[in-house]
Design a protein around this motif. Structure first.
Motif, mmCIF file in Angstrom:
data_model
loop_
_atom_site.group_PDB
_atom_site.id
_atom_site.type_symbol
_atom_site.label_atom_id
_atom_site.label_comp_id
_atom_site.label_asym_id
_atom_site.label_seq_id
_atom_site.Cartn_x
_atom_site.Cartn_y
_atom_site.Cartn_z
ATOM 1 N N ILE A 88 0.819 -1.213 0.000
ATOM 2 C CA ILE A 88 0.000 0.000 0.000
ATOM 3 C C ILE A 88 0.854 1.264 0.000
ATOM 4 N N SER A 89 2.060 1.200 0.535
ATOM 5 C CA SER A 89 2.905 2.403 0.574
ATOM 6 C C SER A 89 3.212 2.892 -0.834
ATOM 7 N N LYS A 90 3.386 1.976 -1.782
ATOM 8 C CA LYS A 90 3.637 2.377 -3.170
ATOM 9 C C LYS A 90 2.388 2.988 -3.793
ATOM 10 N N GLN A 91 1.219 2.452 -3.426
ATOM 11 C CA GLN A 91 -0.041 2.952 -3.985
ATOM 12 C C GLN A 91 -0.290 4.402 -3.576
ATOM 13 N N VAL A 92 -0.001 4.743 -2.317
ATOM 14 C CA VAL A 92 -0.326 6.087 -1.819
ATOM 15 C C VAL A 92 0.872 7.036 -1.881
ATOM 16 N N GLY A 115 3.405 9.767 -2.723
ATOM 17 C CA GLY A 115 3.203 11.021 -3.434
ATOM 18 C C GLY A 115 1.859 11.666 -3.164
ATOM 19 N N GLN A 116 0.973 10.937 -2.491
ATOM 20 C CA GLN A 116 -0.348 11.465 -2.140
ATOM 21 C C GLN A 116 -0.522 11.552 -0.620
ATOM 22 N N PHE A 117 -0.259 10.431 0.062
ATOM 23 C CA PHE A 117 -0.460 10.362 1.507
ATOM 24 C C PHE A 117 0.781 9.828 2.200
ATOM 25 N N THR A 118 0.931 10.215 3.467
ATOM 26 C CA THR A 118 1.931 9.629 4.356
ATOM 27 C C THR A 118 1.271 8.466 5.082
ATOM 28 N N LEU A 119 1.911 7.318 5.095
ATOM 29 C CA LEU A 119 1.338 6.115 5.701
ATOM 30 C C LEU A 119 1.830 5.957 7.138
ATOM 31 N N ALA A 120 0.933 5.546 8.024
ATOM 32 C CA ALA A 120 1.279 5.272 9.424
ATOM 33 C C ALA A 120 1.160 3.771 9.675
ATOM 34 N N PRO A 121 2.003 3.221 10.548
ATOM 35 C CA PRO A 121 1.914 1.787 10.845
ATOM 36 C C PRO A 121 0.631 1.464 11.589
ATOM 37 N N GLY A 122 0.129 0.270 11.369
ATOM 38 C CA GLY A 122 -1.051 -0.201 12.090
ATOM 39 C C GLY A 122 -0.646 -1.319 13.026
ATOM 40 N N GLY A 123 -1.131 -2.526 12.744
ATOM 41 C CA GLY A 123 -0.788 -3.674 13.575
ATOM 42 C C GLY A 123 -1.757 -4.808 13.336
ATOM 43 N N ASN A 124 -1.614 -5.868 14.115
ATOM 44 C CA ASN A 124 -2.468 -7.051 13.996
ATOM 45 C C ASN A 124 -3.574 -6.999 15.044
ATOM 46 N N HIS A 125 -4.797 -7.358 14.632
ATOM 47 C CA HIS A 125 -5.917 -7.332 15.562
ATOM 48 C C HIS A 125 -5.908 -8.549 16.482
ATOM 49 N N ALA A 126 -6.568 -8.365 17.639
ATOM 50 C CA ALA A 126 -6.522 -9.379 18.685
ATOM 51 C C ALA A 126 -7.141 -10.705 18.259
ATOM 52 N N ASP A 127 -8.055 -10.681 17.275
ATOM 53 C CA ASP A 127 -8.698 -11.933 16.853
ATOM 54 C C ASP A 127 -7.818 -12.783 15.949
ATOM 55 N N GLY A 128 -6.670 -12.241 15.520
ATOM 56 C CA GLY A 128 -5.739 -12.994 14.683
ATOM 57 C C GLY A 128 -6.170 -13.124 13.236
ATOM 58 N N LEU A 129 -7.248 -12.454 12.850
ATOM 59 C CA LEU A 129 -7.774 -12.602 11.494
ATOM 60 C C LEU A 129 -7.327 -11.481 10.565
ATOM 61 N N THR A 130 -7.103 -10.300 11.114
ATOM 62 C CA THR A 130 -6.869 -9.123 10.283
ATOM 63 C C THR A 130 -5.671 -8.310 10.752
ATOM 64 N N THR A 131 -5.178 -7.488 9.833
ATOM 65 C CA THR A 131 -4.084 -6.567 10.109
ATOM 66 C C THR A 131 -4.366 -5.282 9.347
ATOM 67 N N ASN A 132 -3.703 -4.191 9.727
ATOM 68 C CA ASN A 132 -4.039 -2.929 9.080
ATOM 69 C C ASN A 132 -2.859 -1.972 8.979
ATOM 70 N N LYS A 133 -3.052 -0.931 8.176
ATOM 71 C CA LYS A 133 -2.174 0.233 8.102
ATOM 72 C C LYS A 133 -3.078 1.452 7.997
ATOM 73 N N LEU A 134 -2.571 2.611 8.406
ATOM 74 C CA LEU A 134 -3.426 3.773 8.589
ATOM 75 C C LEU A 134 -2.936 4.994 7.821
ATOM 76 N N ILE A 135 -3.866 5.887 7.536
ATOM 77 C CA ILE A 135 -3.563 7.247 7.102
ATOM 78 C C ILE A 135 -4.197 8.175 8.126
#
Length: 257
Positions: free
Chosen positions: A24-28, A30-50
């Motif tokens: 996703i960092s390549k996708q955004v 020049g447009q947005f600054t990306l912030a780190p996210g993390g892994n959710h407690a249920d172990g199913l999903t992970t994320n990154k933020l703007i």
């Protein structure tokens, strides 16, 4: 209505594949600054933020590829379309304030209601443990299409740990000049607007205007409802007018503030 109970726009959820999230960092770039996210407690999903200067954030969320397909299907976002806005969340200054929202629903002209707070959380890459509770919309049949009504994300650890837009202001500086979310437009199935209107009246207890975490008064800060294929659309507020392509096919308007 008391400002304590005025909905505060918290974040926007965008579903992507795990492969897309990893790049996703390549996708955004020049447009947005990306912030780190993390892994959710249920172990199913992970994320990154703007993170946006108004304190709202965009969440790119992905299911891990190696999870049990049944567990994904059972997740309320597991069957949603990737590369689209699938949901959005309000918050409040305190979890205790949510009781007033639930109280308004008891006398509202709607089939919808919200669950009591359900514990959730995730761990940041630096090891910081985040805790919150979510309140999910439901109706007489048991659930509501994600995005047609917001859910609530109520912090049980400091929001600044989850959304460090003030602590790390460099993460909120974006090349395209986006400053925040000006408005949210929700489309619901034909013939359902009146029922959903009652729910939104109960959410707001008045005019359909939200606050943002920073207290900024820029933009309309409004929610609107119309008929169509269920979807959520945003308009950014920014330093210059234009459009931005968040993902292939997901183009959003920037309104000069």
């Amino acid at each position: 209505m008391s400002n304590l109970q005025t909905p505060i726009l918290d974040h926007i959820v965008i579903l992507v594949s795990h492969e897309t999230l990893l790049g996703i960092s390549k996708q955004v770039d020049g447009q947005f600054t990306l912030a780190p996210g993390g892994n959710h407690a249920d172990g199913l999903t992970t994320n990154k933020l703007i993170l946006l200067p108004d304190g709202v954030y965009l969440e790119f969320i992905a299911f891990f590829d190696n999870i049990d397909p049944e567990k994904r299907r059972a997740h309320r976002w597991g069957n949603e379309k990737e590369n689209t806005i699938i949901d959005w969340a309000f918050t409040l200054r305190s979890e205790e304030d949510f009781g007033a929202v639930q109280q308004r629903f008891k006398s509202a002209e709607t089939e919808a209601s919200y669950t009591d707070p359900i514990a959730g959380g995730r761990t940041k890459p630096d090891g910081t443990v985040l805790k919150w509770a979510v309140c999910v919309p439901r109706n007489a049949q048991g659930k509501v299409i994600p995005g047609s009504l917001p859910f609530w994300c109520l912090d049980r650890t400091p929001r600044a740990n989850r959304v460090p837009y003030e602590v790390e202001p460099h993460l909120t500086q974006h090349p395209n000049g986006v400053q925040g979310i000006s408005s949210v437009s929700v489309h619901v199935p034909n013939g359902k607007v009146s029922s959903f209107k009652g729910a939104y009246d109960a959410i707001f207890g008045g005019a359909w205007n939200y606050q943002v975490p920073s207290g900024s008064t820029a933009g309309a800060r409004s929610v609107s409802l119309s008929e169509g294929e269920t979807s959520v659309r945003l308009v950014f507020s920014g330093l210059k007018q234009g459009n931005v392509e968040l993902l292939p096919g997901l183009v959003l308007e920037i309104e000069r503030q």
